[in-house]
Design a protein around this motif. Structure first.
Motif, PDB file in Angstrom:
ATOM      1  N   ILE A 139       0.997  -1.036   0.028  1.00  0.00           N
ATOM      2  CA  ILE A 139       0.178   0.091  -0.149  1.00  0.00           C
ATOM      3  C   ILE A 139       0.988   1.312   0.008  1.00  0.00           C
ATOM      4  O   ILE A 139       0.621   2.207  -0.640  1.00  0.00           O
ATOM      5  CB  ILE A 139      -0.940  -0.071   1.250  1.00  0.00           C
ATOM      6  N   GLN A 143       1.118   4.534  -2.423  1.00  0.00           N
ATOM      7  CA  GLN A 143       1.156   6.060  -2.279  1.00  0.00           C
ATOM      8  C   GLN A 143       2.151   6.780  -2.880  1.00  0.00           C
ATOM      9  O   GLN A 143       2.094   7.995  -3.095  1.00  0.00           O
ATOM     10  CB  GLN A 143       1.486   5.881  -0.411  1.00  0.00           C
ATOM     11  N   THR A 157      -3.778   5.204  -2.490  1.00  0.00           N
ATOM     12  CA  THR A 157      -3.648   4.139  -1.232  1.00  0.00           C
ATOM     13  C   THR A 157      -4.718   3.311  -0.916  1.00  0.00           C
ATOM     14  O   THR A 157      -4.770   2.247  -0.557  1.00  0.00           O
ATOM     15  CB  THR A 157      -3.493   5.030  -0.033  1.00  0.00           C
ATOM     16  N   SER A 175      -6.055   4.338   4.549  1.00  0.00           N
ATOM     17  CA  SER A 175      -5.430   5.462   3.956  1.00  0.00           C
ATOM     18  C   SER A 175      -5.778   6.483   4.815  1.00  0.00           C
ATOM     19  O   SER A 175      -4.546   7.491   4.853  1.00  0.00           O
ATOM     20  CB  SER A 175      -6.424   5.714   2.527  1.00  0.00           C
TER      21      SER A 175
END
Length: 260
Positions: A139, A143, A157, A175
């Motif tokens: 993740i 980003q 995200t 997120s």
């Protein structure tokens, strides 16, 4: 930058920071329209008022921040990629913060992706604890894509979370949590790097901007979670596509958006 301009940018930040539409992109557009995007303080302001927005996450989800140490380690692991790329590409990223063309193309491309994202990732869990270190790092890599203005940190995200089998709601909440260390670090780094451009009057402007962004972001987060759970991403995709096309058409027509 006067107080009215600062409040407008802060409202834009608060409304868009946690929506998958790119807060940075919208602030670049807004500052270009107002003719202040070439000011050095504007760059500092648009990064720093993200601090007010992240405080809204801490306030709304304060119970979550009293979880185990493992929770913080996962956030740190997810934060690492952005920290590395941010330090390595800081000057290049700053150079993109004035470019409306980059924003327009990113909005358009991201909007097309959002139209199909719900069907692409349909296996999911609402349990945010399902995020382990490996998934958190993945993740975090997503980003990094959001360092391109117009991409949207939130969109990147959340899509990253959904790719790791999180539901829309769980991905959105992770997120939000990941935004806290990421945006705090970005705000602090920008202040330390460019503090010489901040005078007493600018400090007042930063304070007002952060306060407005904090209040507006709290309202936006509540709206977004409910809307996303019920309706998904398509409406945001259509919005991004329309806005991106409008910007490209205006630029093609020769409209001056103060792009350097």
């Amino acid at each position: 930058m006067n107080f009215i301009e600062a409040i407008i940018l802060a409202i834009v930040e608060g409304l868009t920071e946690f929506l998958p539409v790119s807060s940075t992109g919208h602030m670049i557009i807004a500052s270009a329209i107002m003719g202040i995007n070439e000011l050095e303080f504007t760059k500092i302001f648009t990064v720093n008022i993200q601090f007010g927005a992240i405080l809204s996450v801490v306030v709304l989800y304060w119970r979550r921040f009293f979880q185990s140490i493992d929770f913080y380690i996962k956030l740190f692991v997810a934060f690492i990629p952005a920290a590395i790329f941010g330090l390595l590409l800081g000057d290049f990223i700053d150079s993109l913060l004035e470019n409306v063309v980059v924003v327009a193309i990113s909005l358009l491309a991201g909007g097309i992706l959002l139209l199909f994202i719900d069907k692409m990732f349909n296996r999911s869990t609402d349990d945010i604890e399902a995020v382990d270190y490996k998934k958190g790092f993945v993740i975090g890599l997503f980003q990094c894509i959001a360092m391109i203005p117009g991409v949207s940190r939130s969109a990147a995200t959340i899509i990253g979370g959904m790719s790791q089998n999180l539901s829309r709601k769980a991905a959105a909440e992770f997120s939000f949590f990941l935004a806290v260390p990421t945006m705090f670090a970005a705000s602090a780094y920008k202040l330390l790097k460019d503090y010489k451009f901040i005078g007493a009057e600018n400090l007042q402007t930063l304070f007002i901007g952060n306060l407005v962004a904090f209040v507006v972001a709290m309202l936006a987060i509540k709206f977004f979670i409910n809307f996303l759970t019920k309706y998904g991403f398509k409406i945001f995709g259509y919005y991004r596509i329309i806005l991106g096309l409008v910007l490209l058409i205006l630029l093609w027509m020769g409209v001056d958006l103060k792009v350097q």
